[in-house]
Motif scaffolding. Structure first.
Motif, short mmCIF file in Angstrom:
data_model
loop_
_atom_site.label_atom_id
_atom_site.label_comp_id
_atom_site.label_asym_id
_atom_site.label_seq_id
_atom_site.Cartn_x
_atom_site.Cartn_y
_atom_site.Cartn_z
N ARG A 1 0.78 -1.23 0.00
CA ARG A 1 0.00 0.00 0.00
C ARG A 1 0.83 1.30 0.00
O ARG A 1 0.44 2.25 -0.68
N PRO A 2 1.95 1.38 0.73
CA PRO A 2 2.70 2.64 0.66
C PRO A 2 3.09 3.00 -0.78
O PRO A 2 2.98 4.15 -1.19
N TYR A 3 3.50 1.99 -1.55
CA TYR A 3 3.90 2.25 -2.93
C TYR A 3 2.68 2.58 -3.79
O TYR A 3 2.73 3.44 -4.66
N LEU A 4 1.59 1.87 -3.54
CA LEU A 4 0.37 2.12 -4.32
C LEU A 4 -0.08 3.58 -4.16
O LEU A 4 -0.29 4.28 -5.14
N TYR A 5 -0.18 4.03 -2.91
CA TYR A 5 -0.70 5.39 -2.70
C TYR A 5 0.32 6.45 -3.08
O TYR A 5 -0.05 7.54 -3.55
N PHE B 1 7.16 10.94 -4.59
CA PHE B 1 6.95 9.50 -4.43
C PHE B 1 7.67 8.99 -3.19
O PHE B 1 7.08 8.28 -2.36
N ALA C 1 5.67 7.48 0.02
CA ALA C 1 5.84 6.06 0.34
C ALA C 1 6.45 5.89 1.73
O ALA C 1 6.03 5.05 2.52
N LEU D 1 4.09 6.63 4.50
CA LEU D 1 3.08 5.58 4.65
C LEU D 1 3.68 4.26 5.15
O LEU D 1 2.97 3.27 5.29
#
Lengths: 498, 163
Positions: A388-392, B113, B117, B120
């Motif tokens: 998810r971190p990469y997706l968002y 990015f 990332a 998150l």
């Protein structure tokens, strides 16, 4: 029979290798964004808008239609296999499909969803082919007051039927209408609500609003309450298609289709409402109602078919009247407009070749989607597991890129951020975002028709209800609204008694 | 619960405030002739709608009817709001829009990015590698393939990256 000749010509165009590739690109992207949480077809179409200006309109619209259909297929894979369903249109599928997957019958659930989507999509596209030219012929005779009436219906249903709170739906619609006002008035050249800022003089671009409210709003919302830990995907188990599978699925598919298509056509809340109705119908008609809630295949087959049929139904008012009734449809209208084409009754006469190529590509896209979603489902399971971190982070990056690519000015990104923050708070407090997007795109069209009506009548508001069509439309709307309120109040009373 | 209510009041207030602004500013729109339906009529309707719905939401909140937060696959409704992460994402977006004109799109994009990332929860070095590669690939695709060139910034004059 003219339309059959026209459709065949459409197939000749859409079957050219170049357009086949665009269709494939569209349905693949559509399935991917349907599978992935956090992005939907509306946002994807918006993001691609600035990038497709260099393509010819037919190619771009074929891609967008593919994304629209593909999103419906992909969503069901997610709700069947992911432990944490969301997305209203597929909630019902999750109800039974998820249970089936957990009971080791995931394969059958995926198959009934994909084949059901195909059957419903194809029948509904056929109905669209038959109905659309006829409706367009009638719609040519509609006057501005009739359009005002239709738009009032679209506004009311989109605002009141989506989301849990009609009040918040109307607030969201109002915000969208307001954003639509910003810019230069087309009839008088007056600047409105621009605060003297030159960036705002041309209005706020649809792309910026749609991407802000969907992508940035969603990313911020997820960040605020992110689900941590591994992404749990239920392994696909069991037999794909057995004799019993076909026997239990085919009727729900057909029933779902004939529930979904009319609901999509009449602007009455789109896919969500149709899936609930189909689910209720299947539960009532089933010989094994006790299985519902534990993984009944009919509860996947019916709603999935209804979902796709409704999606095709939405294209009827979109193509024949220029009326979008969902957020994705609204963005597609914006796409037409960016090519200087106004969807509506004249589309079938003025841009006949393009429309029929588009409709033909829907048939082709459905076949592609069946192949993409059944034998290749393993690929989508992998896509579903993107951390998810990469997706968002990726969603935010492409949101910023898509916005920047509209005008190549960084100021647009400020607007994006502001709208994103608004979208974030709307999600936190149960304001549906779709009415905002529909209001933004339909608002300026509604204003134009309203002013035209009153100009012809020299300011007499009676002209708004003078035509029989408009009068009947408002009448039906009032009856339906009253009925809905009565049902709501009664249900509340019944709840209070329990 | 109380914080939620305050926020709900605030958003309802915001909707009503936008409505008041719409109404007030509508009267400032110049009207050329005495035609009854100029550029003001529709804004009045929209403004009235916003004021009414805004006030109605405030009343509903006071009566204890709060909005239901949206469901989503990746949202865990049981956890408390993580304002710090939201703040980080907003900060990263602001940095991105400032950096585009200063350092160029590739740098601004890589930072966006990577920052998002990392905020998150991604491993920092992996996020950095993906960010740099993604930013450069998009820059090259735009410069060479799409015929739309993004500002190269510090990479100005570099073949492939500067369109």
């Amino acid at each position: 029979m003219d339309s059959i000749t026209a459709l065949l010509e459409g197939f000749a165009t859409a079957a050219q290798p170049e357009y086949l590739l665009y269709a494939l690109l569209g349905v693949t992207l559509g399935t991917a964004v349907g599978v992935l949480p956090g992005i939907g077809p509306a946002m994807t179409v918006a993001l691609l808008l600035p990038l497709t200006y260099t393509l010819d309109p037919t190619a771009a619209l074929i891609i967008f239609a593919g994304i629209y259909y593909g999103g419906m297929y992909g969503g069901s894979t997610t709700s069947i296999l992911l432990n944490t369903p969301g997305e209203s249109a597929s909630i019902v599928t999750a109800l039974e499909g998820n249970k089936m997957a957990k009971a080791g019958r995931g394969a059958a659930a995926l198959a009934t969803a994909a084949i059901g989507s195909f059957v419903a999509g194809t029948i509904a596209t056929l109905l669209l082919t038959l109905l659309a030219p006829t409706i367009a012929d009638v719609a040519v005779q509609l006057g501005p007051a009739d359009y005002v009436a239709l738009m009032v219906v679209a506004f009311t249903t989109v605002a009141a039927l989506l989301g849990s709170s009609p009040l918040r739906g109307f607030a969201s619609l109002g915000l969208g209408l307001f954003i639509g006002l910003v810019g230069t008035d087309t009839l008088t050249g007056q600047q409105r609500y621009t605060l003297g800022v030159p960036t705002l003089a041309d209005g706020i671009d649809v792309v910026v609003v749609a991407v802000g409210v969907f992508a940035v709003g969603e990313a911020l919302y997820v960040a605020s309450r992110m689900r941590h830990g591994p992404i749990e995907v239920v392994p696909v188990g069991g037999k794909w298609m057995t004799g019993e599978f076909w026997k239990r699925s085919w009727k729900p598919w057909l029933r779902g289709t004939f529930i979904g298509f009319p609901i999509g056509t009449v602007p009455a809340g789109g896919a969500d409402v149709s899936t609930f109705l189909s689910y209720a119908a299947e539960k009532k008609l089933s010989k094994r109602p006790e299985e519902f809630g534990k993984g009944a295949i009919e509860g996947v087959a019916g709603p999935e078919a209804a979902n796709n049929a409704a999606a095709a139904g939405v294209l009827v008012p979109l193509l024949t009247l220029g009326l979008p009734t969902t957020a994705t449809a609204a963005v597609i209208v914006a796409a037409f407009q960016s090519y200087g084409i106004q969807p509506g009754p004249l589309l079938f006469t003025n841009n006949s070749a393009m429309v029929w190529a588009l409709i033909a590509s829907l048939y082709i896209g459905n076949v592609m989607l069946l192949v993409l979603n059944l034998p290749l489902v393993k690929i989508w399971v992998k896509v579903l597991q993107i951390p998810r971190p990469y997706l968002y982070a990726g969603i935010l990056l492409f949101a910023a890129l898509g916005t920047y690519a509209v005008n190549f000015v960084a100021d647009d990104l400020i607007v994006l951020l502001v709208i994103g923050v608004v979208g974030f708070f709307m999600r936190r407090h149960g304001y549906p975002v779709a009415p905002l997007v529909v209001g933004l795109i339909l608002g300026p069209m509604a204003e134009e028709q309203l002013r035209r009506t009153l100009q012809i009548s020299e300011g007499d508001p009676g002209a708004l209800v003078a035509s029989p069509f408009a009068a009947v439309t408002y009448g039906v709307l009032i009856v339906v609204t009253v009925a809905a309120v009565v049902v709501r109040v009664r249900r509340k009373k019944a709840d209070a008694l329990v | 619960m109380i914080a939620e209510k305050v926020e709900e009041y605030a958003f309802g207030g915001l909707v009503a405030a936008v409505g008041v602004f719409t109404l007030v500013d509508a009267s400032a729109i110049a009207v050329r002739d005495d035609n009854a339906v100029g550029p003001r009529a529709f804004p009045y309707l929209v403004g009235a709608m916003l004021v009414l719905t805004g006030i109605a939401t405030i009343v509903a909140t006071a009566r204890g009817k709060l909005g239901r937060a949206e469901e989503s696959e990746d949202v865990d409704e049981s956890v408390r709001t993580d304002w710090v992460t939201v703040g980080k994402l907003v900060a990263v977006l602001v940095a991105h829009l400032v950096l585009i004109d200063v350092a160029g799109w590739p740098v601004a994009a890589a930072l966006l990015f990577f920052g998002a990332a990392w905020a998150l929860g991604a491993t920092w070095w992996r996020a950095l590698v993906v960010a740099v590669v993604l930013a450069l690939v998009v820059q090259v695709v735009f410069a060479s393939g799409l015929g739309l060139s993004l500002p190269a910034g510090i990479f100005e004059g570099v073949p492939l990256l500067d369109g």
